[in-house]
Scaffold this active site. Structure first.
Site, PDB file in Angstrom:
ATOM      1  N   GLU A  47      -6.319   6.268   0.714  1.00  0.00           N
ATOM      2  CA  GLU A  47      -7.849   6.259   0.957  1.00  0.00           C
ATOM      3  C   GLU A  47      -8.260   5.318   1.944  1.00  0.00           C
ATOM      4  OE1 GLU A  47      -9.854   5.748  -2.928  1.00  0.00           O
ATOM      5  OE2 GLU A  47      -9.536   7.955  -3.232  1.00  0.00           O
ATOM      6  N   GLY A  71       0.898  -1.226  -0.185  1.00  0.00           N
ATOM      7  CA  GLY A  71       0.096  -0.048  -0.021  1.00  0.00           C
ATOM      8  C   GLY A  71       0.958   1.076  -0.011  1.00  0.00           C
ATOM      9  N   HIS A  72       1.795   1.269   0.970  1.00  0.00           N
ATOM     10  CA  HIS A  72       2.741   2.389   0.917  1.00  0.00           C
ATOM     11  C   HIS A  72       3.349   2.642  -0.552  1.00  0.00           C
ATOM     12  CE1 HIS A  72       2.924   1.452   5.317  1.00  0.00           C
ATOM     13  NE2 HIS A  72       2.425   2.751   5.560  1.00  0.00           N
TER      14      HIS A  72
END
Ligand code: PAF
Length: 286
Positions: A151, A36-37
């Site tokens: 998000e 995700g990062h």
């Protein structure tokens, strides 16, 4: 790639980059990096001349000392991943370089215009005070053209947008979609704290959220809320802290599907002691 630990070093680098008219993308993180990062970093690398990633477990946003203590810290592995992803500078300061003891002793004051009164804000007093405090400091130090946030932390994103509009209007906030494991579980640094079995069970959260979509708009909002919580809690390991169906801009609860054009369901679930958050968009026709 260079690792900077002192604020002064970062300022010097940033001043140099600005004098060469380089654009700067900043990715603020608390480390324990996952895909995700890395999706934020890749986007920053694509859109800016230079990408700076901060790795700092920010104590002022933790309201629970045990949570702060157990938060995963994996700087060496993070640095290796960032190097591969094309990041140019990692900023990894110590707590005492960022905060004075006064700042650590009392919550940062900020007018959230009500965005902090709901969901995470209700269960984590002063959490967002700490988030806007550190993000504001990082913006001052790194003077980014763009800053990247996931998000998954839906409420955090709304609050950072508000803070940025008020205090750093030249920074563009880039929101990046949730990255999920194959099982559907939203990627999170906290997933490292799950046992293999808990990880399997935790994938039930998104399975239920995704299934719920088909009941929109024919099932009343309150009923979908109740059924979602009950379906998740069918797994004895999962305990829902809150599940709210909100207007994606104001974060206030909606009563009917046509109350707004942007509807998001935001959830926090405990899997054992691990607190997991996720969200799902039901409608965005804005
Ligand atoms: O989302 C996070 O990891 C943190 O809240 C942030 C934005 C890096 C601030 O510490």
């Amino acid at each position: 790639m260079k690792i900077l630990t002192a604020k002064e070093e970062l300022r010097k680098v940033v001043d140099g980059l600005k004098s060469e008219n380089k654009t700067i993308g900043l990715v603020p993180t608390m480390g324990a990096l996952h895909r995700g990062h890395l999706s934020l970093v890749e986007r920053a690398v694509a859109q800016n001349n230079i990408t700076i990633v901060s790795v700092f477990v920010n104590p002022t946003q933790f309201n629970n000392p045990d949570d702060l203590r157990s938060y995963p810290r994996t700087l060496d592995a993070d640095v290796a991943l960032l190097e591969k992803a094309g990041c140019k500078y990692v900023f990894a300061p110590k707590v005492e370089d960022i905060y004075t003891s006064d700042e650590l002793g009392s919550p940062f004051q900020f007018d959230f215009e009500g965005l902090d009164k709901v969901m995470e804000g209700r269960f984590r007093p002063n959490h967002f005070n700490g988030v806007v405090q550190i993000v504001g400091k990082l913006f001052e130090l790194a003077s980014p053209d763009r800053a990247y946030f996931g998000e998954k932390d839906f409420q955090q994103l709304a609050i950072i947008r508000l803070m940025t509009k008020r205090y750093h209007p030249s920074v563009e906030i880039v929101a990046c979609p949730i990255v999920r494991e194959d099982s559907g579980l939203a990627m999170s640094s906290r997933n490292m704290l799950l046992s293999d079995n808990q990880r399997k069970v935790a994938s039930h959260i998104y399975a239920v959220l995704a299934e719920g979509r088909q009941f929109v708009p024919n099932t009343p909002v309150a009923e979908l809320k109740e059924c979602t919580i009950a379906a998740i809690e069918q797994k004895p390991e999962l305990k829902v802290e809150y599940f709210e169906i909100v207007d994606g801009n104001t974060l206030q609860n909606i009563e009917k599907w046509d109350d707004t054009s942007y509807v998001v369901g935001c959830i926090t679930v405990y899997c054992g002691k691990v607190r997991l958050i996720d969200n799902i968009c039901y409608k965005n026709i804005g």
